[in-house]
Design a protein around this motif. Structure first.
Motif, PDB file in Angstrom:
ATOM      1  N   VAL A 260       5.804  -3.653   8.388  1.00 33.30           N
ATOM      2  CA  VAL A 260       4.534  -3.006   8.030  1.00 33.30           C
ATOM      3  C   VAL A 260       4.493  -2.898   6.508  1.00 33.30           C
ATOM      4  O   VAL A 260       5.307  -2.186   5.909  1.00 33.30           O
ATOM      5  CB  VAL A 260       4.392  -1.624   8.687  1.00 33.30           C
ATOM      6  CG1 VAL A 260       3.075  -0.974   8.264  1.00 33.30           C
ATOM      7  CG2 VAL A 260       4.469  -1.728  10.203  1.00 33.30           C
ATOM      8  N   SER A 261       3.543  -3.602   5.887  1.00 37.36           N
ATOM      9  CA  SER A 261       3.368  -3.573   4.433  1.00 37.36           C
ATOM     10  C   SER A 261       1.991  -3.003   4.120  1.00 37.36           C
ATOM     11  O   SER A 261       1.051  -3.151   4.916  1.00 37.36           O
ATOM     12  CB  SER A 261       3.501  -4.980   3.840  1.00 37.36           C
ATOM     13  OG  SER A 261       4.707  -5.586   4.249  1.00 37.36           O
ATOM     14  N   ASN A 262       1.873  -2.378   2.967  1.00 40.82           N
ATOM     15  CA  ASN A 262       0.586  -1.778   2.595  1.00 40.82           C
ATOM     16  C   ASN A 262       0.477  -1.658   1.089  1.00 40.82           C
ATOM     17  O   ASN A 262       1.480  -1.649   0.364  1.00 40.82           O
ATOM     18  CB  ASN A 262       0.432  -0.397   3.234  1.00 40.82           C
ATOM     19  CG  ASN A 262       1.354   0.631   2.608  1.00 40.82           C
ATOM     20  OD1 ASN A 262       2.559   0.434   2.546  1.00 40.82           O
ATOM     21  ND2 ASN A 262       0.793   1.746   2.144  1.00 40.82           N
ATOM     22  N   THR A 263      -0.755  -1.602   0.647  1.00 42.37           N
ATOM     23  CA  THR A 263      -1.017  -1.224  -0.734  1.00 42.37           C
ATOM     24  C   THR A 263      -0.991   0.296  -0.826  1.00 42.37           C
ATOM     25  O   THR A 263      -1.163   1.004   0.172  1.00 42.37           O
ATOM     26  CB  THR A 263      -2.387  -1.752  -1.171  1.00 42.37           C
ATOM     27  OG1 THR A 263      -3.383  -1.300  -0.230  1.00 42.37           O
ATOM     28  CG2 THR A 263      -2.394  -3.266  -1.223  1.00 42.37           C
ATOM     29  N   GLY A 264      -0.769   0.788  -2.029  1.00 46.05           N
ATOM     30  CA  GLY A 264      -0.687   2.226  -2.191  1.00 46.05           C
ATOM     31  C   GLY A 264      -0.120   2.597  -3.529  1.00 46.05           C
ATOM     32  O   GLY A 264       0.001   1.758  -4.437  1.00 46.05           O
ATOM     33  N   PRO A 265       0.238   3.872  -3.698  1.00 42.78           N
ATOM     34  CA  PRO A 265       0.802   4.299  -4.975  1.00 42.78           C
ATOM     35  C   PRO A 265       2.177   3.685  -5.207  1.00 42.78           C
ATOM     36  O   PRO A 265       2.865   3.277  -4.273  1.00 42.78           O
ATOM     37  CB  PRO A 265       0.888   5.833  -4.821  1.00 42.78           C
ATOM     38  CG  PRO A 265       0.959   6.049  -3.342  1.00 42.78           C
ATOM     39  CD  PRO A 265       0.126   4.978  -2.728  1.00 42.78           C
TER      40      PRO A 265
ATOM     41  N   GLN B  96       0.153   4.510  10.752  1.00 37.32           N
ATOM     42  CA  GLN B  96      -0.564   5.689  10.259  1.00 37.32           C
ATOM     43  C   GLN B  96      -0.171   6.022   8.827  1.00 37.32           C
ATOM     44  O   GLN B  96      -1.039   6.313   7.983  1.00 37.32           O
ATOM     45  CB  GLN B  96      -0.284   6.875  11.176  1.00 37.32           C
ATOM     46  CG  GLN B  96      -1.075   6.875  12.471  1.00 37.32           C
ATOM     47  CD  GLN B  96      -0.784   8.090  13.314  1.00 37.32           C
ATOM     48  OE1 GLN B  96       0.203   8.796  13.090  1.00 37.32           O
ATOM     49  NE2 GLN B  96      -1.633   8.347  14.304  1.00 37.32           N
ATOM     50  N   ASN B  97       1.113   5.985   8.530  1.00 35.22           N
ATOM     51  CA  ASN B  97       1.546   6.256   7.162  1.00 35.22           C
ATOM     52  C   ASN B  97       0.987   5.222   6.195  1.00 35.22           C
ATOM     53  O   ASN B  97       0.582   5.549   5.067  1.00 35.22           O
ATOM     54  CB  ASN B  97       3.077   6.259   7.091  1.00 35.22           C
ATOM     55  CG  ASN B  97       3.676   7.552   7.584  1.00 35.22           C
ATOM     56  OD1 ASN B  97       2.969   8.525   7.813  1.00 35.22           O
ATOM     57  ND2 ASN B  97       4.986   7.571   7.779  1.00 35.22           N
ATOM     58  N   ALA B  98       0.992   3.943   6.623  1.00 36.98           N
ATOM     59  CA  ALA B  98       0.478   2.893   5.742  1.00 36.98           C
ATOM     60  C   ALA B  98      -1.006   3.062   5.472  1.00 36.98           C
ATOM     61  O   ALA B  98      -1.493   2.754   4.366  1.00 36.98           O
ATOM     62  CB  ALA B  98       0.756   1.525   6.365  1.00 36.98           C
ATOM     63  N   VAL B  99      -1.777   3.555   6.456  1.00 32.84           N
ATOM     64  CA  VAL B  99      -3.220   3.757   6.267  1.00 32.84           C
ATOM     65  C   VAL B  99      -3.479   4.999   5.425  1.00 32.84           C
ATOM     66  O   VAL B  99      -4.332   4.992   4.518  1.00 32.84           O
ATOM     67  CB  VAL B  99      -3.921   3.850   7.632  1.00 32.84           C
ATOM     68  CG1 VAL B  99      -5.370   4.298   7.460  1.00 32.84           C
ATOM     69  CG2 VAL B  99      -3.861   2.504   8.347  1.00 32.84           C
ATOM     70  N   ARG B 100      -2.769   6.075   5.709  1.00 28.37           N
ATOM     71  CA  ARG B 100      -3.045   7.347   5.020  1.00 28.37           C
ATOM     72  C   ARG B 100      -2.564   7.330   3.579  1.00 28.37           C
ATOM     73  O   ARG B 100      -3.189   7.922   2.708  1.00 28.37           O
ATOM     74  CB  ARG B 100      -2.375   8.481   5.789  1.00 28.37           C
ATOM     75  CG  ARG B 100      -2.991   8.715   7.169  1.00 28.37           C
ATOM     76  CD  ARG B 100      -2.213   9.732   7.974  1.00 28.37           C
ATOM     77  NE  ARG B 100      -2.814   9.913   9.305  1.00 28.37           N
ATOM     78  CZ  ARG B 100      -2.301  10.704  10.240  1.00 28.37           C
ATOM     79  NH1 ARG B 100      -1.192  11.385  10.017  1.00 28.37           N
ATOM     80  NH2 ARG B 100      -2.909  10.791  11.409  1.00 28.37           N
ATOM     81  N   HIS B 101      -1.432   6.680   3.321  1.00 32.22           N
ATOM     82  CA  HIS B 101      -0.914   6.618   1.947  1.00 32.22           C
ATOM     83  C   HIS B 101      -1.294   5.262   1.363  1.00 32.22           C
ATOM     84  O   HIS B 101      -0.442   4.383   1.169  1.00 32.22           O
ATOM     85  CB  HIS B 101       0.602   6.815   1.940  1.00 32.22           C
ATOM     86  CG  HIS B 101       1.041   8.121   2.527  1.00 32.22           C
ATOM     87  ND1 HIS B 101       1.066   9.306   1.811  1.00 32.22           N
ATOM     88  CD2 HIS B 101       1.439   8.448   3.780  1.00 32.22           C
ATOM     89  CE1 HIS B 101       1.479  10.293   2.592  1.00 32.22           C
ATOM     90  NE2 HIS B 101       1.715   9.800   3.792  1.00 32.22           N
ATOM     91  N   ASN B 102      -2.565   5.096   1.066  1.00 33.36           N
ATOM     92  CA  ASN B 102      -3.073   3.826   0.575  1.00 33.36           C
ATOM     93  C   ASN B 102      -3.965   4.085  -0.630  1.00 33.36           C
ATOM     94  O   ASN B 102      -4.166   5.235  -1.043  1.00 33.36           O
ATOM     95  CB  ASN B 102      -3.846   3.094   1.691  1.00 33.36           C
ATOM     96  CG  ASN B 102      -3.676   1.604   1.627  1.00 33.36           C
ATOM     97  OD1 ASN B 102      -3.949   0.988   0.612  1.00 33.36           O
ATOM     98  ND2 ASN B 102      -3.207   1.013   2.731  1.00 33.36           N
ATOM     99  N   VAL B 103      -4.493   3.016  -1.172  1.00 34.56           N
ATOM    100  CA  VAL B 103      -5.368   3.143  -2.352  1.00 34.56           C
ATOM    101  C   VAL B 103      -6.773   3.538  -1.886  1.00 34.56           C
ATOM    102  O   VAL B 103      -7.169   3.283  -0.742  1.00 34.56           O
ATOM    103  CB  VAL B 103      -5.402   1.815  -3.129  1.00 34.56           C
ATOM    104  CG1 VAL B 103      -4.046   1.523  -3.754  1.00 34.56           C
ATOM    105  CG2 VAL B 103      -5.833   0.671  -2.230  1.00 34.56           C
ATOM    106  N   PRO B 104      -7.573   4.159  -2.764  1.00 33.85           N
ATOM    107  CA  PRO B 104      -8.924   4.599  -2.344  1.00 33.85           C
ATOM    108  C   PRO B 104      -9.855   3.449  -1.997  1.00 33.85           C
ATOM    109  O   PRO B 104     -10.728   3.595  -1.139  1.00 33.85           O
ATOM    110  CB  PRO B 104      -9.436   5.382  -3.562  1.00 33.85           C
ATOM    111  CG  PRO B 104      -8.209   5.757  -4.328  1.00 33.85           C
ATOM    112  CD  PRO B 104      -7.234   4.654  -4.105  1.00 33.85           C
TER     113      PRO B 104
END
Length: 420
Positions: free
Chosen positions: A351-356, A323-331
């Motif tokens: 869990v890796s994600n794109t984001g700020p 959830q954090n990875a999805v919510r804190h991501n790039v537009p």
């Protein structure tokens, strides 16, 4: 004539003294220092007696060897002498007339010196062998006695390890002499008793708070939903009801997070086999709709990684991270990668994600309750600020840990490591 009332009596003093009773002769207390002193002193005395006895026997044998006759007279008339231990006498004792008396005496003196040196060399070699044997015996005996003396420490360590595994009912209950180790064990038992009472009180408080906090919030939600279901309600009232319902839902999430955080701070007592791949798949399914709404792609390779733990709490770990990875991501064109695997004998959920872009010095603050990245405590609508705190607490309760690392270009890499 009036009598004056008697002054009030002082309350009786308690007959029970909570202080530890002091022995009559404290210097006679069988402490560890006294016992080790007697043990090492006795071992040194016994070793010295054995060494002196061996040296005495060897010296007696050497003296007996040195007192053997160096030569024997074969013919008294011709003074023919022979010796097995001194060849110089055999060479010098042909006849009494052909050998000068000083040379014969010098030969005898050399034989005496040779015999004495041989006896001393034999004594030294045998003494060294005796010392080596005594050293081996002393080390073996000392190792055995040290293990016997330190066995209470092993018992204390095993009990502490069992307590660390969440079994607060264990006690050392060390018996034996009233020494420092028994005092340490009794103090540890008293500490465990207080800890058990504290954890019991905490669990009772969590249970009561769970009921007392959830009930009014559930009543508020029901009342708001009833009013919102009225088709004749004014638009302003419906808008206010929706706002209050969202606030109530946020309060419910906050209460659930706080209660889960309080429960997960303890160790997990009942453990069952849980596959992290299955847990991660369920978390991805729950967040799939939200990810599609935000345009975030969820991918990853989830290999089987079975651990012993609580399935509900482990699912909370995966759900919070995803959830954090999805919510804190790039537009736009964002992605989240969820992987599970076994590395170096431990189960890993990554869990890796794109984001700020996240500065490295902000990583530790992300795991604190109500802390968000460059936002105020109440200035975000992406959660209540307890997600990563719950993840860290649950991971610690399972004997694992979580580590975060910034990605190049923005985003984070979260790694949860759990023992198999």
């Amino acid at each position: 004539m009036a009598t004056t009332p008697a002054p009030p009596q002082a309350p009786p003093k308690p007959t029970w003294d909570p202080r530890r009773p002091q022995p009559v002769f404290p210097w006679l207390r069988p402490t560890i220092r006294i016992r080790l002193t007697l043990l090492y002193g006795g071992m040194f005395l016994i070793a010295g007696i054995l060494l002196l006895s061996i040296i005495y026997l060897l010296a007696a044998q050497a003296i007996s060897t040195g007192n053997q006759p160096l030569f024997k007279i074969v013919k008294f008339t011709a003074l023919q002498v022979s010796s097995d231990n001194c060849p110089a006498i055999n060479m010098a004792s042909t006849t009494s007339s052909s050998v000068p008396l000083p040379d014969f005496n010098n030969a005898i003196a050399q034989c005496v010196d040779h015999q004495r040196q041989a006896a001393l060399d034999d004594l030294l070699s045998r003494s060294l062998l005796a010392l080596l044997g005594l050293a081996v015996i002393a080390f073996a005996f000392g190792y055995a006695m040290a293990g016997r003396v330190l066995s209470p420490l092993g018992r204390i360590t095993r009990t502490a390890r069992a307590v660390a595994g969440s079994d607060l009912s264990r006690r050392i209950e060390l018996d034996g002499p009233d020494d420092e180790l028994k005092e340490l064990a009794d103090t540890f038992d008293d500490m465990l008793e207080r800890l058990q009472r504290a954890f019991t009180a905490q669990q009772r408080f969590v249970g009561n708070a769970s009921h007392e906090l959830r009930t009014p919030l559930a009543i508020n939600r029901t009342l708001l939903e009833v009013h919102l279901s009225d088709p004749g309600a004014p638009v302003e009232l419906q808008q206010l009801g929706k706002t209050l319902l969202a606030t109530n839902e946020r309060s419910e999430q906050l209460v659930e997070g706080l209660l889960l955080l309080a429960r997960s701070d303890n160790q997990i007592v009942e453990r069952k086999p849980v596959d992290l791949a299955e847990v991660a798949a369920q978390a991805v399914d729950q967040v799939h709709a939200e990810a599609e709404a935000k345009g975030v792609t969820i991918r990853g390779v989830r290999k089987p990684a079975v651990v012993q733990g609580n399935g509900v709490l482990l699912e909370r770990i995966a759900l919070n991270l995803v959830q954090n990875a999805v919510r804190h991501n790039v537009p736009e064109d964002g992605w989240v990668e969820v992987d599970t695997d076994i590395q170096h004998g431990q189960a890993v959920l990554s869990v890796s994600n794109t984001g700020p872009v996240v500065p490295a010095y902000e990583i530790d603050n992300l795991f604190e309750p109500f802390r968000r990245l460059r936002t105020e405590r109440t200035g975000s609508d992406k959660g209540v600020g307890l997600g990563l705190s719950i993840v860290r607490s649950v991971a610690r309760a399972h004997g694992g840990h979580i580590a975060a690392q910034p990605r190049e270009g923005g985003g984070l890499v979260m790694r949860v490591t759990l023992p198999i």
